[in-house]
Scaffold this motif. Sequence first.
Motif, PDB file in Angstrom:
ATOM      1  N   SER A  16       0.829  -1.200   0.000  1.00 12.46           N
ATOM      2  CA  SER A  16       0.000   0.000   0.000  1.00 12.46           C
ATOM      3  C   SER A  16       0.869   1.258   0.000  1.00 12.46           C
ATOM      4  CB  SER A  16      -0.913   0.001   1.235  1.00 12.46           C
ATOM      5  OG  SER A  16      -1.598   1.230   1.327  1.00 12.46           O
ATOM      6  N   ALA A  17       1.921   1.253   0.793  1.00 15.23           N
ATOM      7  CA  ALA A  17       2.809   2.415   0.863  1.00 15.23           C
ATOM      8  C   ALA A  17       3.458   2.669  -0.497  1.00 15.23           C
ATOM      9  CB  ALA A  17       3.875   2.200   1.929  1.00 15.23           C
ATOM     10  N   PHE A  18       3.921   1.612  -1.135  1.00 13.48           N
ATOM     11  CA  PHE A  18       4.549   1.777  -2.450  1.00 13.48           C
ATOM     12  C   PHE A  18       3.567   2.392  -3.436  1.00 13.48           C
ATOM     13  CE2 PHE A  18       5.637   0.416  -6.708  1.00 13.48           C
ATOM     14  CZ  PHE A  18       6.963   0.828  -6.792  1.00 13.48           C
ATOM     15  N   ARG A  19       2.350   1.869  -3.464  1.00  7.06           N
ATOM     16  CA  ARG A  19       1.336   2.407  -4.385  1.00  7.06           C
ATOM     17  C   ARG A  19       1.008   3.860  -4.048  1.00  7.06           C
ATOM     18  NH1 ARG A  19      -1.006  -2.400  -3.012  1.00  7.06           N
ATOM     19  NH2 ARG A  19      -2.704  -1.326  -1.941  1.00  7.06           N
ATOM     20  N   ALA A  20       0.891   4.176  -2.772  1.00  6.24           N
ATOM     21  CA  ALA A  20       0.567   5.548  -2.363  1.00  6.24           C
ATOM     22  C   ALA A  20       1.706   6.510  -2.696  1.00  6.24           C
ATOM     23  CB  ALA A  20       0.252   5.589  -0.867  1.00  6.24           C
ATOM     24  N   PHE A  21       2.950   6.093  -2.446  1.00  5.82           N
ATOM     25  CA  PHE A  21       4.088   6.947  -2.776  1.00  5.82           C
ATOM     26  C   PHE A  21       4.144   7.202  -4.283  1.00  5.82           C
ATOM     27  CE2 PHE A  21       6.501   5.049   1.086  1.00  5.82           C
ATOM     28  CZ  PHE A  21       5.876   5.931   1.953  1.00  5.82           C
ATOM     29  N   ALA A  22       3.841   6.184  -5.073  1.00  6.70           N
ATOM     30  CA  ALA A  22       3.846   6.329  -6.534  1.00  6.70           C
ATOM     31  C   ALA A  22       2.726   7.262  -6.999  1.00  6.70           C
ATOM     32  CB  ALA A  22       3.713   4.968  -7.201  1.00  6.70           C
ATOM     33  N   ALA A  23       1.586   7.190  -6.332  1.00  2.87           N
ATOM     34  CA  ALA A  23       0.426   7.991  -6.745  1.00  2.87           C
ATOM     35  C   ALA A  23       0.488   9.433  -6.249  1.00  2.87           C
ATOM     36  CB  ALA A  23      -0.860   7.337  -6.247  1.00  2.87           C
ATOM     37  N   TYR A  24       0.926   9.625  -5.001  1.00  2.00           N
ATOM     38  CA  TYR A  24       0.861  10.958  -4.389  1.00  2.00           C
ATOM     39  C   TYR A  24       2.225  11.571  -4.085  1.00  2.00           C
ATOM     40  CZ  TYR A  24      -3.643   8.796  -3.237  1.00  2.00           C
ATOM     41  OH  TYR A  24      -4.831   8.130  -3.297  1.00  2.00           O
ATOM     42  N   GLY A  25       3.274  10.790  -4.141  1.00  2.00           N
ATOM     43  CA  GLY A  25       4.588  11.257  -3.716  1.00  2.00           C
ATOM     44  C   GLY A  25       4.774  11.007  -2.234  1.00  2.00           C
ATOM     45  N   PHE A  26       6.017  10.976  -1.812  1.00  2.00           N
ATOM     46  CA  PHE A  26       6.309  10.685  -0.401  1.00  2.00           C
ATOM     47  C   PHE A  26       5.731  11.753   0.521  1.00  2.00           C
ATOM     48  CE2 PHE A  26       8.922  11.290   3.372  1.00  2.00           C
ATOM     49  CZ  PHE A  26       8.774  10.045   3.963  1.00  2.00           C
ATOM     50  N   ARG A  27       5.973  13.018   0.198  1.00  2.00           N
ATOM     51  CA  ARG A  27       5.556  14.103   1.098  1.00  2.00           C
ATOM     52  C   ARG A  27       4.039  14.174   1.266  1.00  2.00           C
ATOM     53  NH1 ARG A  27       9.875  16.165  -1.618  1.00  2.00           N
ATOM     54  NH2 ARG A  27       8.654  17.218  -3.199  1.00  2.00           N
ATOM     55  N   LYS A  28       3.297  13.930   0.204  1.00  2.00           N
ATOM     56  CA  LYS A  28       1.842  14.061   0.277  1.00  2.00           C
ATOM     57  C   LYS A  28       1.131  12.804   0.752  1.00  2.00           C
ATOM     58  CE  LYS A  28       1.431  17.762  -3.066  1.00  2.00           C
ATOM     59  NZ  LYS A  28       0.861  18.185  -4.338  1.00  2.00           N
ATOM     60  N   THR A  29       1.842  11.690   0.827  1.00  2.00           N
ATOM     61  CA  THR A  29       1.226  10.461   1.316  1.00  2.00           C
ATOM     62  C   THR A  29       1.133  10.526   2.833  1.00  2.00           C
ATOM     63  OG1 THR A  29       2.058   9.129  -0.516  1.00  2.00           O
ATOM     64  CG2 THR A  29       1.496   7.955   1.495  1.00  2.00           C
ATOM     65  N   SER A  30      -0.029  10.208   3.356  1.00  2.00           N
ATOM     66  CA  SER A  30      -0.206  10.185   4.813  1.00  2.00           C
ATOM     67  C   SER A  30      -0.243   8.736   5.291  1.00  2.00           C
ATOM     68  CB  SER A  30      -1.518  10.884   5.191  1.00  2.00           C
ATOM     69  OG  SER A  30      -2.617  10.098   4.750  1.00  2.00           O
ATOM     70  N   MET A  31      -0.042   8.568   6.572  1.00  2.00           N
ATOM     71  CA  MET A  31      -0.158   7.229   7.153  1.00  2.00           C
ATOM     72  C   MET A  31      -1.592   6.728   6.993  1.00  2.00           C
ATOM     73  SD  MET A  31       2.769   6.081   8.203  1.00  2.00           S
ATOM     74  CE  MET A  31       2.772   4.979   9.616  1.00  2.00           C
ATOM     75  N   ASP A  33      -3.481   7.299   4.318  1.00  2.00           N
ATOM     76  CA  ASP A  33      -3.528   6.769   2.948  1.00  2.00           C
ATOM     77  C   ASP A  33      -2.996   5.339   2.919  1.00  2.00           C
ATOM     78  OD1 ASP A  33      -4.426   9.230   1.838  1.00  2.00           O
ATOM     79  OD2 ASP A  33      -2.351   9.934   1.611  1.00  2.00           O
ATOM     80  N   ILE A  34      -1.893   5.127   3.605  1.00  2.00           N
ATOM     81  CA  ILE A  34      -1.270   3.802   3.636  1.00  2.00           C
ATOM     82  C   ILE A  34      -2.187   2.806   4.332  1.00  2.00           C
ATOM     83  CG2 ILE A  34       0.682   2.476   4.553  1.00  2.00           C
ATOM     84  CD1 ILE A  34       2.351   5.128   4.159  1.00  2.00           C
ATOM     85  N   ALA A  35      -2.771   3.218   5.441  1.00  2.00           N
ATOM     86  CA  ALA A  35      -3.670   2.335   6.194  1.00  2.00           C
ATOM     87  C   ALA A  35      -4.880   1.939   5.352  1.00  2.00           C
ATOM     88  CB  ALA A  35      -4.109   3.016   7.483  1.00  2.00           C
ATOM     89  N   LYS A  36      -5.490   2.924   4.700  1.00  2.00           N
ATOM     90  CA  LYS A  36      -6.670   2.628   3.864  1.00  2.00           C
ATOM     91  C   LYS A  36      -6.320   1.635   2.761  1.00  2.00           C
ATOM     92  CE  LYS A  36      -9.134   6.940   4.622  1.00  2.00           C
ATOM     93  NZ  LYS A  36      -9.472   8.257   4.064  1.00  2.00           N
ATOM     94  N   GLY A  37      -5.191   1.860   2.100  1.00  2.00           N
ATOM     95  CA  GLY A  37      -4.759   0.968   1.031  1.00  2.00           C
ATOM     96  C   GLY A  37      -4.456  -0.438   1.510  1.00  2.00           C
ATOM     97  N   ALA A  38      -4.057  -0.560   2.765  1.00  2.00           N
ATOM     98  CA  ALA A  38      -3.731  -1.870   3.345  1.00  2.00           C
ATOM     99  C   ALA A  38      -4.955  -2.532   3.967  1.00  2.00           C
ATOM    100  CB  ALA A  38      -2.628  -1.719   4.392  1.00  2.00           C
ATOM    101  N   GLY A  39      -6.090  -1.801   3.992  1.00  2.00           N
ATOM    102  CA  GLY A  39      -7.293  -2.351   4.611  1.00  2.00           C
ATOM    103  C   GLY A  39      -7.178  -2.446   6.125  1.00  2.00           C
TER     104      GLY A  39
END
Length: 192
Positions: A16-31, A33-39
Motif C-alpha cells: 500500500s505504501a509503495f502504491r501511495a508513494f507512486a500515486a501521491y509522492g512521499f511528502r503528500k502520502t499520509s499514514m 492513505d497507507i492504512a486505507k490501502g492496506a485495509g
Amino acid sequence: MTSASEESKTAAILSSAFRAFAAYGFRKTSMDDIAKGAGMSRPAVYLHYKNKEAIVRELTQYYYDEKVILVAEALAGEGSLPEILAGAVQAQSQGMAEILASPHGLEMLDATKSMSTDIVQEGEAKLTRLYADWLRREDSAGRAHLPVGPDEAAKTITTSLKGIKMTASSAEEFEQGISQLATLLGAALEIR
C-alpha cells in the motif's frame, strides 16, 4: 518469530505504501492513505511502523534483499558471458521502470536515498561483490577478458546501473540505457 498473519499485514502495508508513494509522492502520502490501502486502521499501521520513514527503510531493505537473490540466480545461470550479464542486469533493474514511470518516481528515489543511505550502501556493496565473484570465476575459467580487476569491473557495473537510474528522465530512457549498458559491458568482457 513472526506469524503468517503478521507477515501478511506487513506485506499489505508495504504494498500500500509503495502504491501511495507512486500515486501521491512521499511528502503528500499520509499514514492514513497507507492504512486505507492496506485495509487497516491507522493505529494498526502504527503498531508495525512508527512513521513513513520507517516504511521507506523497510521497502529499501526489501528491494535490496530481493535484488541480491535475483542477481545471484542470474549470475549462476547458463549461457555466454554477455547473456549472463544481461540477465543479471535485467534482474537488478526489474521494477525500476515502474518507479520511474510514476509522476513521483524521482521523489521516491530521493526519499529512499536520503532516508536509507546505509541500506543503499550495504545493498550496492553486496551486489558489487556478487558481480566481482562472478567475474573472478569467469576470468579463472578463461571465459572473461578483464582489462581491469574483477572488483573494479564489478564496481563499474553497479555504479553505471545506479547512474542510469538516477539520470533517466523516463522509464523508456532507463530501459534503453540498461539494455545498452549490458550490451556494451558484455561485449567488452567477452573473449574473442
